[in-house]
Design a protein around this motif. Structure first.
Motif, PDB file in Angstrom:
ATOM      1  N   GLY A  46       0.817  -1.215  -0.022  1.00 36.81           N
ATOM      2  CA  GLY A  46      -0.051  -0.041  -0.100  1.00 36.81           C
ATOM      3  C   GLY A  46       0.812   1.114   0.276  1.00 36.81           C
ATOM      4  N   ALA A  47       1.909   1.006   1.044  1.00 40.59           N
ATOM      5  CA  ALA A  47       2.775   2.343   1.039  1.00 40.59           C
ATOM      6  C   ALA A  47       3.560   2.632  -0.458  1.00 40.59           C
ATOM      7  CB  ALA A  47       3.810   2.317   2.003  1.00 40.59           C
ATOM      8  N   VAL A  48       4.012   1.600  -1.052  1.00 42.94           N
ATOM      9  CA  VAL A  48       4.471   1.617  -2.432  1.00 42.94           C
ATOM     10  C   VAL A  48       3.673   2.267  -3.520  1.00 42.94           C
ATOM     11  CG1 VAL A  48       5.433   0.495  -4.422  1.00 42.94           C
ATOM     12  CG2 VAL A  48       6.284  -0.123  -1.994  1.00 42.94           C
ATOM     13  N   TYR A  49       2.247   1.704  -3.429  1.00 46.92           N
ATOM     14  CA  TYR A  49       1.608   2.272  -4.561  1.00 46.92           C
ATOM     15  C   TYR A  49       1.066   3.700  -4.035  1.00 46.92           C
ATOM     16  CZ  TYR A  49      -2.835   2.936  -6.914  1.00 46.92           C
ATOM     17  OH  TYR A  49      -3.971   3.099  -7.958  1.00 46.92           O
ATOM     18  N   ARG A  50       0.896   4.051  -2.923  1.00 44.29           N
ATOM     19  CA  ARG A  50       0.540   5.375  -2.699  1.00 44.29           C
ATOM     20  C   ARG A  50       1.920   6.494  -3.191  1.00 44.29           C
ATOM     21  NH1 ARG A  50      -1.450   2.925   1.638  1.00 44.29           N
ATOM     22  NH2 ARG A  50       0.545   3.356   3.001  1.00 44.29           N
ATOM     23  N   ALA A  51       2.935   5.880  -2.879  1.00 42.75           N
ATOM     24  CA  ALA A  51       4.272   6.640  -3.197  1.00 42.75           C
ATOM     25  C   ALA A  51       4.351   6.914  -4.598  1.00 42.75           C
ATOM     26  CB  ALA A  51       5.524   5.947  -2.826  1.00 42.75           C
ATOM     27  N   VAL A  52       4.107   5.901  -5.370  1.00 40.95           N
ATOM     28  CA  VAL A  52       4.021   5.834  -6.884  1.00 40.95           C
ATOM     29  C   VAL A  52       2.932   6.811  -7.289  1.00 40.95           C
ATOM     30  CG1 VAL A  52       4.059   4.325  -9.084  1.00 40.95           C
ATOM     31  CG2 VAL A  52       5.407   3.803  -7.095  1.00 40.95           C
ATOM     32  N   SER A  53       1.883   6.470  -7.155  1.00 43.56           N
ATOM     33  CA  SER A  53       0.683   7.406  -7.835  1.00 43.56           C
ATOM     34  C   SER A  53       0.535   8.618  -7.104  1.00 43.56           C
ATOM     35  CB  SER A  53      -0.695   6.204  -7.336  1.00 43.56           C
ATOM     36  OG  SER A  53      -0.804   6.419  -5.870  1.00 43.56           O
ATOM     37  N   GLU A  54       0.695   8.812  -6.090  1.00 42.30           N
ATOM     38  CA  GLU A  54       0.763  10.129  -5.433  1.00 42.30           C
ATOM     39  C   GLU A  54       2.194  11.102  -5.420  1.00 42.30           C
ATOM     40  OE1 GLU A  54      -1.049   9.814  -1.487  1.00 42.30           O
ATOM     41  OE2 GLU A  54      -2.655   8.701  -2.340  1.00 42.30           O
ATOM     42  N   ASP A  55       2.997  10.484  -5.757  1.00 44.17           N
ATOM     43  CA  ASP A  55       4.453  10.984  -5.892  1.00 44.17           C
ATOM     44  C   ASP A  55       4.906  11.542  -4.614  1.00 44.17           C
ATOM     45  OD1 ASP A  55       6.956  11.942  -7.086  1.00 44.17           O
ATOM     46  OD2 ASP A  55       6.051  13.676  -7.876  1.00 44.17           O
ATOM     47  N   ARG A  56       4.748  10.808  -3.754  1.00 48.47           N
ATOM     48  CA  ARG A  56       5.226  11.367  -2.106  1.00 48.47           C
ATOM     49  C   ARG A  56       6.299  10.512  -1.752  1.00 48.47           C
ATOM     50  NH1 ARG A  56       2.877   9.180   2.185  1.00 48.47           N
ATOM     51  NH2 ARG A  56       1.347   7.486   1.920  1.00 48.47           N
ATOM     52  N   PRO A  57       6.734  11.010  -0.642  1.00 44.71           N
ATOM     53  CA  PRO A  57       7.893  10.151  -0.013  1.00 44.71           C
ATOM     54  C   PRO A  57       6.969   9.148   1.086  1.00 44.71           C
ATOM     55  CG  PRO A  57       7.969  12.418   0.783  1.00 44.71           C
ATOM     56  CD  PRO A  57       6.917  12.240  -0.233  1.00 44.71           C
ATOM     57  N   VAL A  58       7.712   7.959   1.749  1.00 43.09           N
ATOM     58  CA  VAL A  58       6.940   7.095   2.395  1.00 43.09           C
ATOM     59  C   VAL A  58       8.113   7.034   3.815  1.00 43.09           C
ATOM     60  CG1 VAL A  58       6.518   4.641   2.615  1.00 43.09           C
ATOM     61  CG2 VAL A  58       6.276   5.761   0.358  1.00 43.09           C
ATOM     62  N   SER A  59       7.332   6.762   4.771  1.00 46.19           N
ATOM     63  CA  SER A  59       8.224   6.623   6.057  1.00 46.19           C
ATOM     64  C   SER A  59       8.451   5.168   6.227  1.00 46.19           C
ATOM     65  CB  SER A  59       7.287   6.908   7.261  1.00 46.19           C
ATOM     66  OG  SER A  59       7.869   6.537   8.407  1.00 46.19           O
ATOM     67  N   THR A  60       9.935   5.048   6.592  1.00 42.35           N
ATOM     68  CA  THR A  60      10.375   3.683   6.763  1.00 42.35           C
ATOM     69  C   THR A  60       9.887   3.112   7.889  1.00 42.35           C
ATOM     70  OG1 THR A  60      12.464   4.745   7.702  1.00 42.35           O
ATOM     71  CG2 THR A  60      12.716   4.272   5.607  1.00 42.35           C
ATOM     72  N   ALA A  61       9.076   3.832   8.595  1.00 44.25           N
ATOM     73  CA  ALA A  61       8.472   3.075   9.955  1.00 44.25           C
ATOM     74  C   ALA A  61       7.387   2.382   9.349  1.00 44.25           C
ATOM     75  CB  ALA A  61       8.040   4.164  10.833  1.00 44.25           C
TER      76      ALA A  61
END
Length: 82
Positions: A46-61
């Motif tokens: 889910g985090a990868v999908y959001r990062a790619v589709s919304e062009d935003r960073p992801v928390s490593t947590a």
């Protein structure tokens, strides 16, 4: 130079909760760690999908992504520390 244990813990905590971004790349080096999207648990997926589709960073947590590794999704994406 010696670092106090408390400073090492603070630095470690910052790195554990750092943000990463997924940078699209055209090619992958032979020594790169490559993971396919279907290898991830549902939270990381889910985090990868959001990062790619919304062009935003992801928390490593919220993921098990490591800076430098490459993810095979619709394209190749390298995990980069922000």
């Amino acid at each position: 130079m010696n670092m106090a244990a408390s400073e090492l813990r603070r630095r470690s905590a910052r790195l554990e909760h750092a943000d990463v971004r997924l940078e699209r790349v055209e090619s992958v080096t032979t020594n790169a760690t490559v993971r396919h999207i279907d290898q991830f648990d549902s939270e990381t997926l889910g985090a990868v999908y959001r990062a790619v589709s919304e062009d935003r960073p992801v928390s490593t947590a919220e993921t098990d992504l490591e800076p430098g590794e490459v993810i095979v999704f619709t394209d190749y994406y390298r995990v980069e520390r922000v």
